[in-house]
Design an enzyme around this catalytic site. Structure first.
Site, PDB file in Angstrom:
ATOM      1  N   ARG A   1      20.914 -34.023 -45.553  1.00  0.00           N
ATOM      2  CA  ARG A   1      20.295 -34.272 -46.861  1.00  0.00           C
ATOM      3  C   ARG A   1      20.811 -33.318 -47.940  1.00  0.00           C
ATOM      4  O   ARG A   1      20.887 -33.677 -49.112  1.00  0.00           O
ATOM      5  CB  ARG A   1      18.774 -34.177 -46.752  1.00  0.00           C
ATOM      6  CG  ARG A   1      18.014 -34.682 -47.995  1.00  0.00           C
ATOM      7  CD  ARG A   1      16.518 -34.753 -47.728  1.00  0.00           C
ATOM      8  NE  ARG A   1      15.802 -35.423 -48.808  1.00  0.00           N
ATOM      9  CZ  ARG A   1      15.132 -34.794 -49.780  1.00  0.00           C
ATOM     10  NH1 ARG A   1      15.094 -33.468 -49.812  1.00  0.00           N
ATOM     11  NH2 ARG A   1      14.509 -35.482 -50.717  1.00  0.00           N
TER      12      ARG A   1
ATOM     13  N   ILE B   1      16.101 -38.011 -55.721  1.00  0.00           N
ATOM     14  CA  ILE B   1      16.215 -38.305 -54.291  1.00  0.00           C
ATOM     15  C   ILE B   1      14.790 -38.301 -53.751  1.00  0.00           C
ATOM     16  O   ILE B   1      14.021 -37.374 -54.006  1.00  0.00           O
ATOM     17  CB  ILE B   1      17.114 -37.273 -53.572  1.00  0.00           C
ATOM     18  CG1 ILE B   1      17.254 -37.612 -52.078  1.00  0.00           C
ATOM     19  CG2 ILE B   1      16.642 -35.849 -53.764  1.00  0.00           C
ATOM     20  CD1 ILE B   1      18.288 -36.735 -51.347  1.00  0.00           C
ATOM     21  N   SER B   2      14.415 -39.338 -53.059  1.00  0.00           N
ATOM     22  CA  SER B   2      13.019 -39.527 -52.664  1.00  0.00           C
ATOM     23  C   SER B   2      12.557 -38.479 -51.658  1.00  0.00           C
ATOM     24  O   SER B   2      13.353 -37.885 -50.914  1.00  0.00           O
ATOM     25  CB  SER B   2      12.824 -40.918 -52.046  1.00  0.00           C
ATOM     26  OG  SER B   2      13.021 -41.929 -53.003  1.00  0.00           O
ATOM     27  N   GLN B   3      11.259 -38.282 -51.629  1.00  0.00           N
ATOM     28  CA  GLN B   3      10.623 -37.436 -50.626  1.00  0.00           C
ATOM     29  C   GLN B   3      11.047 -37.912 -49.234  1.00  0.00           C
ATOM     30  O   GLN B   3      11.004 -39.107 -48.939  1.00  0.00           O
ATOM     31  CB  GLN B   3       9.112 -37.543 -50.775  1.00  0.00           C
ATOM     32  CG  GLN B   3       8.298 -36.786 -49.751  1.00  0.00           C
ATOM     33  CD  GLN B   3       6.817 -37.114 -49.872  1.00  0.00           C
ATOM     34  OE1 GLN B   3       6.419 -37.965 -50.677  1.00  0.00           O
ATOM     35  NE2 GLN B   3       5.991 -36.452 -49.087  1.00  0.00           N
ATOM     36  N   PRO B   4      11.458 -36.996 -48.330  1.00  0.00           N
ATOM     37  CA  PRO B   4      11.901 -37.423 -46.999  1.00  0.00           C
ATOM     38  C   PRO B   4      10.878 -38.279 -46.247  1.00  0.00           C
ATOM     39  O   PRO B   4      11.252 -39.227 -45.555  1.00  0.00           O
ATOM     40  CB  PRO B   4      12.165 -36.096 -46.277  1.00  0.00           C
ATOM     41  CG  PRO B   4      12.508 -35.146 -47.367  1.00  0.00           C
ATOM     42  CD  PRO B   4      11.660 -35.552 -48.530  1.00  0.00           C
TER      43      PRO B   4
END
Length: 234
Positions: free
Chosen positions: A57, A83-86
């Site tokens: 990531r 970038i989205s939350q994992p």
């Protein structure tokens, strides 16, 4: 936006060991969250967690944010994008129920992180990004990282990618007020579509849309979420 290149100084063995530990911590955090979340007692699928444990990531965020790459929160990547939350990446991927036979359409390439996770689990991934410069840079990044079953192009996600339809799975990584009809048309019978639905200032609903053998659609709410708006969707 500056992302990973093959000559990045932050890509040596020592830094990779550090990132590997952080990445595994992120995965364990997601596993724990999934086990206690209200949307179901079932655990997160192990193949999804394994995929997240493989994807670097930190390569998908700007260099000055890499120390924060494995925190369970979104990060800015420039151009008004994130970038989205994992956890949300894992959740959306889990609800797709992917296997290596699947052809997947992704609307909103963004940083390319979700694309890479899909690549680990699906047969072929076709990803559309509305911003041409971002599409070009992320396509190079994914190629440099060795993702060979991914195809990225700039285009209007509302129209889908008819040339490779129908798709077993479709994922939309931006919030739409309604689901564009071309995406429903390009979904195979038996297929799944995961999409956040709602206005920009509203709490959006992440939804699972399934298409049965008769071509009828069924909708299920998964989770309340917040995404950037789907550019081009009314």
């Amino acid at each position: 936006m500056s992302l990973y290149t093959a000559h990045d100084a932050d890509h040596g063995p020592a830094s990779q060991d550090r990132y590997a530990q952080a990445r595994q911590g992120m995965v364990e955090n997601i596993r724990s969250m999934a086990a206690t979340n209200h949307w179901g007692a079932r655990p997160m699928a192990e193949n999804v967690l394994l995929a997240l444990s493989k994807v670097p990531r930190h390569c998908f965020v700007p260099p000055d944010l890499r120390a924060h790459a494995y925190g369970n929160h979104p990060l800015p990547i420039g151009n008004g994008q994130t970038i989205s939350q994992p956890y949300i990446v894992a959740l959306m991927t889990d609800w797709l129920a992917l296997d290596k036979q699947h052809r997947v359409l992704e609307i909103g390439t963004g940083s390319g992180y979700q694309t890479a996770v899909l690549s680990e689990l699906a047969g072929q991934v076709y990803s559309l990004e509305v911003l041409p410069q971002l599409a070009a840079s992320v396509a190079k990044l994914l190629a440099d990282l060795g993702y060979r079953n991914v195809h990225v192009k700039a285009g209007d996600g509302c129209a889908g990618w008819p040339a490779h339809a129908p798709y077993d799975r479709i994922i939309v990584t931006a919030a739409a007020r309604h689901i564009p009809q071309p995406l429903l048309d390009q979904l195979k019978p038996g297929g799944r579509l995961v999409i956040p639905v709602g206005g920009l200032i509203d709490v959006q609903q992440l939804q699972l849309i399934t298409k049965d053998a008769a071509g009828q659609f069924h909708r299920e709410d998964i989770e309340s979420v917040r995404f950037v708006p789907f550019i081009g969707a009314d």
